[in-house]
Design an enzyme around this catalytic site. Structure first.
Site: not given
Length: 472
Positions: A123, A153, A227
């Protein structure tokens, strides 16, 4: 004169009485007070080092070396995407199209090899036209996207540097323990080279509600920008890729989640070696412990995974796994819920052999199982994930042919026809679709142009009402 002598005598006598009373009563009371004082605890001087303090200090981990080594392996990831903005009044009036504009997103990544491979979240780089990497020493490189896996992911990038890069060492996330100290390293809010500390709060955590995830949960502070960054143990070994936070505000409120390093490592190895992810499956369906049937069977509180159905042609079927078995352990991994099982299987490939311990008739049996390819369970077809009808469904409905939609990312079929999870595809171009083999045959014939060659689609909705649509 006589009166004066009498007054003196009375005074002397009063003094003697007072002195005697003092010696008899007050002095004894003073002794009691001193004895009580001796029983009071002794207070430590400020410079006294208690043994308990030394013990606590000795058990407190020193993160300085782990942090120093990890900081050099964590990079800043900048994703530039071109997006179309909303048309202005002038655009509408003059019939012009709005010009694409650059949209920049940021995150973190981890150097995993000296030759420039970098792991991050899918993402973080999704929809990118350009990806740039900034190292901890402020050198900037343009990155190539090698591959991604949306399910976990995870994305793999590559940069070409002049010399070897400081790669991080992988740890074994399976052996990480709840309560163990960890560091989260990344670039929250564009604050580069940020380190936070916490403990592992839980393992095999699923946030989707579909038992499709197996995160490490920590209380180390993780915020937007973290992230793709590193979750490391006190030795500085990578045990997770920071991926998500649980928040109603978009910022950290106490819990963060990381993809276990063993899963991430296997994903990137598959991408490098095969170009895509190789999924090994047991070939079982499970009974949700919160379901009505689980309560009726009395297995809602079991420690383990209850096997409700075994797929034909699967490794589990061939090895002798049966309906009603309770899976308690895979190799050296205890299984108390399905996310424990699915998380471990994500680290395996087809044809890997794992040892499955099951509880059957109050006895533990150890059964070696060769994992099957995922395409015996499901296939991807025109952006839909399809699987064969479960045997239990066939018995309950008398519907014996068709393939069920597990997920649908085909925007046209979803928006125009409403086809979604639970729908059943029964025919394509007047060809009956009985099993996944029929779908595979259609794909073999038309390849990437499969959707272009569909002129008729027959299906059933969730109410088992039959539908068909003609494409022009």
């Amino acid at each position: 004169m006589k009166k004066i002598l009498t007054l003196v005598f009375v005074s002397v006598l009063g003094g003697l009485i007072a002195l005697s009373a003092y010696m008899l009563f007050l002095e004894k009371e003073q002794n009691i007070t001193l004895e009580d004082k001796q029983e009071q605890p002794s207070f430590l001087n400020a410079n006294y080092n208690a043994k308990t303090t030394n013990v606590l200090h000795a058990n407190t981990p020193d993160f300085t070396i782990a942090a120093e080594n990890t900081l050099n392996s964590v990079v800043h990831v900048k994703n530039t995407a071109l997006v179309s903005g909303a048309p202005s009044f002038e655009d509408l009036f003059f019939g012009r199209q709005s010009k694409p504009r650059a949209q920049v997103g940021t995150g973190s990544g981890v150097i995993i090899s000296p030759d420039g491979y970098i792991i991050t979240n899918n993402h973080v780089i999704a929809g990118s036209n350009k990806i740039s990497i900034t190292l901890n020493d402020n050198r900037v490189y343009e990155a190539e996207l090698i591959g991604t896996d949306e399910k976990t992911d995870i994305a793999l990038l590559k940069i070409e540097a002049e010399d070897d890069l400081p790669a991080i060492e992988f740890g074994d996330s399976d052996t990480a323990k709840v309560g163990e100290w960890v560091l989260a390293v990344g670039n929250p809010f564009n604050l580069t080279s940020t380190v936070t500390a916490g403990i592992i709060s839980a393992k095999a955590r699923d946030l989707s509600g579909r038992n499709s995830q197996s995160f490490i949960q920590t209380d180390a502070a993780v915020n937007p920008g973290n992230s793709g960054g590193a979750l490391v143990n006190s030795s500085g070994q990578l045990i997770g890729i920071n991926t998500a936070i649980s928040s109603q505000t978009g910022s950290y409120i106490g819990y963060s989640f990381a993809v276990p390093s063993n899963i991430a490592k296997k994903i990137i190895q598959d991408i490098i070696e095969y170009g895509d992810v190789q999924e090994g499956v047991l070939g079982i369906s499970i009974l949700n412990r919160n379901s009505k049937e689980a309560f009726e069977k009395g297995v809602n509180e079991i420690e383990g995974v209850y096997v409700s159905e075994v797929e034909d042609k699967s490794g589990a079927k061939k090895a002798g796994i049966r309906n009603g078995d309770i899976i308690k352990r895979l190799d050296n991994i205890d299984v108390s819920k399905f996310s424990d099982l699915s998380g471990y299987l994500k680290t395996k490939r087809p044809n890997d052999v794992i040892n499955v311990e099951v509880l059957r008739n109050n006895e533990i049996k150890s059964i070696p199982v060769t994992l099957s390819k995922s395409d015996i369970i499901s296939v991807d077809f025109i952006d839909m994930e399809l699987r064969n009808l479960p045997q239990k469904f066939k018995k309950n409905t008398d519907i014996t042919e068709g393939v069920v939609v597990q997920s649908n990312k085909n925007k046209y079929l979803y928006s125009k026809l409403g086809i979604q999870r639970g729908y059943i595809i029964t025919g394509i171009n007047d060809i009956p679709i009985k099993t996944l083999e029929d779908i595979s045959g259609f794909v073999t014939k038309y390849g990437s142009k499969a959707q272009e060659n569909i002129f008729k689609l027959e299906y059933m909705n969730r109410n088992l009402e039959r539908k068909e649509v003609l494409f022009q």
